[in-house]
Design a protein around this motif. Structure first.
Motif, PDB file in Angstrom:
ATOM      1  N   ALA A  68      -3.940  10.845  -2.124  1.00  0.00           N
ATOM      2  CA  ALA A  68      -4.100  11.625  -3.353  1.00  0.00           C
ATOM      3  C   ALA A  68      -5.281  11.148  -4.192  1.00  0.00           C
ATOM      4  N   GLU A  69      -5.473   9.828  -4.293  1.00  0.00           N
ATOM      5  CA  GLU A  69      -6.493   9.277  -5.188  1.00  0.00           C
ATOM      6  C   GLU A  69      -7.876   9.204  -4.558  1.00  0.00           C
ATOM      7  N   ALA A  70      -7.944   8.822  -3.272  1.00  0.00           N
ATOM      8  CA  ALA A  70      -9.256   8.624  -2.648  1.00  0.00           C
ATOM      9  C   ALA A  70      -9.461   9.486  -1.413  1.00  0.00           C
ATOM     10  N   GLY A  71      -8.413  10.188  -0.997  1.00  0.00           N
ATOM     11  CA  GLY A  71      -8.530  11.008   0.212  1.00  0.00           C
ATOM     12  C   GLY A  71      -8.537  10.185   1.487  1.00  0.00           C
ATOM     13  N   THR A  72      -8.106   8.919   1.388  1.00  0.00           N
ATOM     14  CA  THR A  72      -8.135   8.024   2.539  1.00  0.00           C
ATOM     15  C   THR A  72      -6.821   8.089   3.305  1.00  0.00           C
ATOM     16  N   VAL A  73      -6.940   8.203   4.630  1.00  0.00           N
ATOM     17  CA  VAL A  73      -5.783   8.191   5.520  1.00  0.00           C
ATOM     18  C   VAL A  73      -6.094   7.289   6.706  1.00  0.00           C
ATOM     19  N   PHE A  74      -5.057   6.896   7.420  1.00  0.00           N
ATOM     20  CA  PHE A  74      -5.234   6.106   8.633  1.00  0.00           C
ATOM     21  C   PHE A  74      -5.124   7.022   9.843  1.00  0.00           C
ATOM     22  N   ALA A  75      -5.907   6.729  10.861  1.00  0.00           N
ATOM     23  CA  ALA A  75      -5.844   7.491  12.103  1.00  0.00           C
ATOM     24  C   ALA A  75      -5.892   6.516  13.278  1.00  0.00           C
ATOM     25  N   VAL A  76      -5.186   6.873  14.330  1.00  0.00           N
ATOM     26  CA  VAL A  76      -5.259   6.087  15.558  1.00  0.00           C
ATOM     27  C   VAL A  76      -6.506   6.527  16.302  1.00  0.00           C
ATOM     28  N   ARG A  77      -7.376   5.584  16.587  1.00  0.00           N
ATOM     29  CA  ARG A  77      -8.612   5.866  17.314  1.00  0.00           C
ATOM     30  C   ARG A  77      -8.414   5.689  18.814  1.00  0.00           C
ATOM     31  N   VAL A 132      -8.263   3.336  12.270  1.00  0.00           N
ATOM     32  CA  VAL A 132      -9.422   3.467  11.396  1.00  0.00           C
ATOM     33  C   VAL A 132      -8.978   4.098  10.093  1.00  0.00           C
ATOM     34  N   ALA A 133      -9.713   3.798   9.037  1.00  0.00           N
ATOM     35  CA  ALA A 133      -9.519   4.467   7.753  1.00  0.00           C
ATOM     36  C   ALA A 133     -10.512   5.620   7.710  1.00  0.00           C
ATOM     37  N   ILE A 134     -10.009   6.794   7.356  1.00  0.00           N
ATOM     38  CA  ILE A 134     -10.830   8.010   7.326  1.00  0.00           C
ATOM     39  C   ILE A 134     -10.841   8.544   5.896  1.00  0.00           C
ATOM     40  N   GLY A 135     -12.038   8.885   5.416  1.00  0.00           N
ATOM     41  CA  GLY A 135     -12.173   9.449   4.074  1.00  0.00           C
ATOM     42  C   GLY A 135     -12.094  10.962   4.086  1.00  0.00           C
ATOM     43  N   PRO A 136     -12.254  11.578   2.922  1.00  0.00           N
ATOM     44  CA  PRO A 136     -12.133  13.040   2.801  1.00  0.00           C
ATOM     45  C   PRO A 136     -13.119  13.810   3.681  1.00  0.00           C
ATOM     46  N   SER A 137     -14.258  13.204   3.994  1.00  0.00           N
ATOM     47  CA  SER A 137     -15.263  13.881   4.827  1.00  0.00           C
ATOM     48  C   SER A 137     -14.914  13.817   6.309  1.00  0.00           C
ATOM     49  N   GLY A 138     -13.874  13.025   6.637  1.00  0.00           N
ATOM     50  CA  GLY A 138     -13.518  12.856   8.051  1.00  0.00           C
ATOM     51  C   GLY A 138     -14.262  11.708   8.711  1.00  0.00           C
ATOM     52  N   LEU A 155       0.834  -1.202   0.000  1.00  0.00           N
ATOM     53  CA  LEU A 155       0.000   0.000   0.000  1.00  0.00           C
ATOM     54  C   LEU A 155       0.865   1.248   0.000  1.00  0.00           C
ATOM     55  N   ASP A 156       0.508   2.196  -0.838  1.00  0.00           N
ATOM     56  CA  ASP A 156       1.187   3.484  -0.913  1.00  0.00           C
ATOM     57  C   ASP A 156       0.270   4.509  -0.246  1.00  0.00           C
ATOM     58  N   GLN A 157       0.628   4.938   0.954  1.00  0.00           N
ATOM     59  CA  GLN A 157      -0.249   5.846   1.698  1.00  0.00           C
ATOM     60  C   GLN A 157      -0.387   7.212   1.030  1.00  0.00           C
ATOM     61  N   ARG A 158       0.664   7.662   0.352  1.00  0.00           N
ATOM     62  CA  ARG A 158       0.556   8.941  -0.371  1.00  0.00           C
ATOM     63  C   ARG A 158      -0.457   8.819  -1.506  1.00  0.00           C
TER      64      ARG A 158
END
Length: 133
Positions: free
Chosen positions: A49-58, A109-115, A42-45
């Motif tokens: 860039a493509e889907a606005g998805t990032v990982f966050a520690v919950r 968690v995976a977070i999208g562009p909307s948060g 997986l390429d996090q960048r």
């Protein structure tokens, strides 16, 4: 599957007494998670860039068992404890010569562009999730 990441303790990681500053263990396990995700292909960048998805520690629960010191060679082990569509729980431990110095449970968690939470990438679910019982 257990992923291993090796690192050395540098002077900048320690306090005046040469002991690893407590917050740096969180940096160590973050580095290990990043390398684990990279090794899964997986390429996090690109995800951002493509889907606005990032990982966050919950959530994180951590236990400091014994200090690491300047110039120690450490191993960070990462293993999946559970996986759901939008989150997974990992156990991450920092070891020196096989002795556990730091033990943690991290919920990502995976977070999208909307948060808002979104599904974890398929590569992570498929390769990172434990096999069915």
């Amino acid at each position: 599957m257990t992923h291993r990441f090796r690192l050395r303790v540098y002077y900048e990681d320690t306090d005046f007494g040469g002991i690893v500053y407590y917050a740096n263990y969180l940096k160590f396990i973050e580095r290990a998670r990043s390398e684990w995700v990279r090794e899964l292909g997986l390429d996090q960048r690109a995800m951002k860039a493509e889907a606005g998805t990032v990982f966050a520690v919950r959530r994180i629960a951590a236990e400091y068992l014994s200090p690491a010191r300047f110039d120690d060679l450490l191993d960070v082990e990462t293993e999946v404890l559970s996986a759901r569509p939008a989150r997974m729980t990992l156990r991450q431990r920092v070891l020196r010569d096989g002795a556990v110095l730091f033990d943690s449970e991290v919920e990502l968690v995976a977070i999208g562009p909307s948060g808002r939470p979104v599904r974890l990438p398929e590569a992570l679910r498929a390769r990172g999730a434990p096999p069915p019982a």
